[in-house]
Design an enzyme around this catalytic site. Structure first.
Site, short mmCIF file in Angstrom:
data_model
loop_
_atom_site.label_atom_id
_atom_site.label_comp_id
_atom_site.label_asym_id
_atom_site.label_seq_id
_atom_site.Cartn_x
_atom_site.Cartn_y
_atom_site.Cartn_z
N CYS A 1 0.82 -1.23 0.00
CA CYS A 1 0.00 0.00 0.00
C CYS A 1 0.84 1.27 0.00
O CYS A 1 0.31 2.36 -0.24
CB CYS A 1 -0.96 0.00 1.18
SG CYS A 1 -2.22 -1.27 1.05
N HIS B 1 -3.27 7.14 2.45
CA HIS B 1 -3.71 5.82 1.99
C HIS B 1 -5.08 5.50 2.59
O HIS B 1 -5.29 5.61 3.80
CB HIS B 1 -2.68 4.77 2.41
CG HIS B 1 -3.17 3.38 2.15
ND1 HIS B 1 -3.67 2.98 0.94
CD2 HIS B 1 -3.25 2.30 2.97
CE1 HIS B 1 -4.03 1.72 1.01
NE2 HIS B 1 -3.79 1.28 2.22
N ASN C 1 -10.23 -0.05 -0.05
CA ASN C 1 -8.77 0.07 -0.02
C ASN C 1 -8.23 -0.51 -1.32
O ASN C 1 -8.29 -1.73 -1.52
CB ASN C 1 -8.23 -0.69 1.20
CG ASN C 1 -6.71 -0.70 1.29
OD1 ASN C 1 -6.03 -0.37 0.32
ND2 ASN C 1 -6.19 -1.09 2.43
N1 ACO Z 1 -17.90 -8.85 9.44
C1 ACO Z 1 -18.27 -9.12 10.69
N2 ACO Z 1 -17.39 -9.38 11.67
C2 ACO Z 1 -16.09 -9.37 11.35
C3 ACO Z 1 -15.63 -9.09 10.06
C4 ACO Z 1 -16.61 -8.84 9.07
N3 ACO Z 1 -16.28 -8.55 7.80
N4 ACO Z 1 -14.29 -9.14 10.04
C5 ACO Z 1 -13.89 -9.45 11.28
N5 ACO Z 1 -14.99 -9.59 12.08
C6 ACO Z 1 -15.02 -9.88 13.51
C7 ACO Z 1 -13.76 -10.54 13.99
O1 ACO Z 1 -13.81 -11.93 13.79
C8 ACO Z 1 -13.76 -10.16 15.46
O2 ACO Z 1 -14.63 -11.03 16.16
P1 ACO Z 1 -14.23 -11.53 17.64
O3 ACO Z 1 -14.17 -10.28 18.48
O4 ACO Z 1 -15.36 -12.44 17.97
O5 ACO Z 1 -12.91 -12.21 17.50
C9 ACO Z 1 -14.41 -8.78 15.47
O6 ACO Z 1 -15.10 -8.65 14.22
C10 ACO Z 1 -13.41 -7.65 15.58
O7 ACO Z 1 -12.35 -7.87 14.64
P2 ACO Z 1 -11.07 -6.97 14.60
O8 ACO Z 1 -10.09 -7.54 13.62
O9 ACO Z 1 -10.62 -6.72 16.01
O10 ACO Z 1 -11.71 -5.63 13.99
P3 ACO Z 1 -11.09 -4.21 13.87
O11 ACO Z 1 -11.98 -3.24 14.51
O12 ACO Z 1 -9.63 -4.19 14.26
O13 ACO Z 1 -11.18 -3.94 12.30
C11 ACO Z 1 -9.77 -3.92 10.34
C12 ACO Z 1 -10.47 -4.77 11.40
C13 ACO Z 1 -10.85 -3.21 9.54
C14 ACO Z 1 -8.96 -4.82 9.42
C15 ACO Z 1 -8.86 -2.89 11.04
O14 ACO Z 1 -8.09 -3.55 12.03
C16 ACO Z 1 -7.94 -2.18 10.10
O15 ACO Z 1 -8.34 -1.42 9.24
N6 ACO Z 1 -6.61 -2.34 10.29
C17 ACO Z 1 -5.57 -1.63 9.54
C18 ACO Z 1 -5.37 -2.17 8.17
C19 ACO Z 1 -4.20 -1.47 7.50
O16 ACO Z 1 -3.94 -0.30 7.70
N7 ACO Z 1 -3.42 -2.22 6.72
C20 ACO Z 1 -2.24 -1.69 6.09
C21 ACO Z 1 -2.48 -1.26 4.72
S1 ACO Z 1 -3.19 -2.54 3.75
C22 ACO Z 1 -1.90 -3.26 2.84
O17 ACO Z 1 -0.75 -2.97 2.97
C23 ACO Z 1 -2.29 -4.29 1.87
#
Ligand code: ACO
Length: 335
Positions: free
Chosen positions: A112, A254, A284
């Site tokens: 990214c 980003h 994204n």
């Molecule tokens: N629908 C419903 N529930 C979901 C989903 C979904 N699509 N995805 C995950 N969950 C659940 C999980 O299983 C978890 O359940 P649990 O609590 O029972 O275990 C719960 O939702 C919370 O999951 P988290 O992973 O803790 O959710 P979070 O609020 O952290 O959001 C996300 C996840 C959107 C991925 C976030 O962490 C994020 O944006 N992180 C940064 C990503 C990033 O910047 N990446 C770098 C750039 S990308 C690249 O380089 C390719």
């Protein structure tokens, strides 16, 4: 005055398949409420069967060339982590399909953060007078590497491409890329991966499980790093050209997650309207994220000639980077 690379054209392209959050709820255990509140994404676009990264890259590049009024460039630098093939690089094919005969062409892989890395690389080629002009393209088709049943990634990513044309000029001209900051931290290499398909897996002779051939991300573990790295990088780049963060008209970061964008804005003490957001409409899009957000900001009038702009990116590797410029007076060609 020393030579600077100047942004002279901008274009973008999206594939034809529009996928809404409601569409995904038919295939995955998820909801529009979860996706919207946790990520900010409402829809994304994906490639149909047979369409690949180069197809989007060519269209975005043609539009960037048309925006610049130029018909040729001397280099093509393509940021992607979904190349058409593991080998060769995709950029030479893109260059040939653009009708650019025998120009320098290569891929940059920084996930990214790829677009900012590619922009810095192309700017360096121009500043050191290896070439006088370049196309910098960010293009990815992550829908081709996501596991169809992985709700944690499928809701976030979309496909797309964006491109800018750079030409030689000087720092006094609007569009001149004034400063960059780039960084990486390999201790985070396991947080954003496609584990299989590379030399490590092949030489280990371990047959990869299906999941290991798909993209995986430990989102929670990278969330805070993304905020911290992009915020710190932008502050450093802005300071290096004698600006203050309060001078910024727009931060184009980003488009990873709406909550990340809000947190960076708070860290830098920016108002909500100083931070570009288009991930609600495209998701994204990895290396395409920044040029797509730029094109959106120009098309909506949010970004205007003379505006002080900072770009910021963060991705797998881990990698990150930022850049600053005053926005030039160029038309934008997009879908
Ligand atoms: N629908 C419903 N529930 C979901 C989903 C979904 N699509 N995805 C995950 N969950 C659940 C999980 O299983 C978890 O359940 P649990 O609590 O029972 O275990 C719960 O939702 C919370 O999951 P988290 O992973 O803790 O959710 P979070 O609020 O952290 O959001 C996300 C996840 C959107 C991925 C976030 O962490 C994020 O944006 N992180 C940064 C990503 C990033 O910047 N990446 C770098 C750039 S990308 C690249 O380089 C390719």
């Amino acid at each position: 005055m020393r030579t600077s690379a100047v942004v002279a054209g901008l274009g973008s392209a999206l594939p034809p398949n529009r996928v809404t959050n409601d569409d995904l709820t038919k295939e995955l255990d998820t909801s529009d409420e979860w996706i919207t509140s946790r990520t900010g994404v409402r829809q994304r676009f994906t490639v149909p069967v047979g369409m690949a990264t180069s197809d989007l890259a060519v269209v975005a590049a043609q539009r960037a060339l048309s925006s610049s009024g130029m018909t040729t460039v001397e280099a093509v630098v393509l940021a992607t982590s979904t190349p058409d093939h593991p080998c060769p690089a995709t950029a030479p094919d893109v260059a040939t399909r653009l009708g650019l005969a025998q120009v320098a062409a290569f891929d940059v892989a920084a996930v990214c953060a790829g677009f900012v890395y590619a922009l810095a690389t192309a700017a360096g080629l121009i500043e050191s007078r290896v070439v006088n002009s370049a196309l910098v393209i960010g293009a990815d088709t992550f829908s081709t590497i996501l596991h169809p049943q992985d709700r944690t990634t499928r809701v976030i990513f979309g496909d797309g491409a964006g491109a800018v044309v750079l030409r030689a000029g000087n720092a006094a001209i609007d569009g001149a890329l004034l400063a960059f900051d780039l960084g990486s931290d390999g201790t985070g290499r396991d947080l954003i991966t496609v584990w299989g398909g590379g030399a490590r897996q092949r030489s280990s002779r371990i047959v990869p499980a299906a999941a290991d051939l798909h993209f995986a991300m430990q989102g929670k573990a990278v969330f805070n790093r993304a905020v911290q790295c992009m915020g710190t990088s932008v502050a450093a780049t802005v300071r290096s050209v004698g600006w203050d963060v309060t001078d910024l008209d727009l931060l184009v970061a980003h488009q990873a997650n709406a909550r990340i964008l809000r947190a960076i804005g708070q860290q830098l003490d920016l108002d909500e309207d100083q931070v570009a957001v288009n991930l609600d409409r495209v998701g994204n899009t990895v290396a395409a994220s920044i040029p797509l957000a730029l094109a959106d900001a120009v098309a909506t009038g949010r970004l205007r000639p003379g505006h002080h702009v900072a770009l910021a990116a963060f991705g797998g590797g881990l990698t990150w980077g930022s850049a600053v410029l005053r926005w030039p007076d160029i038309p934008v060609a997009m879908e």
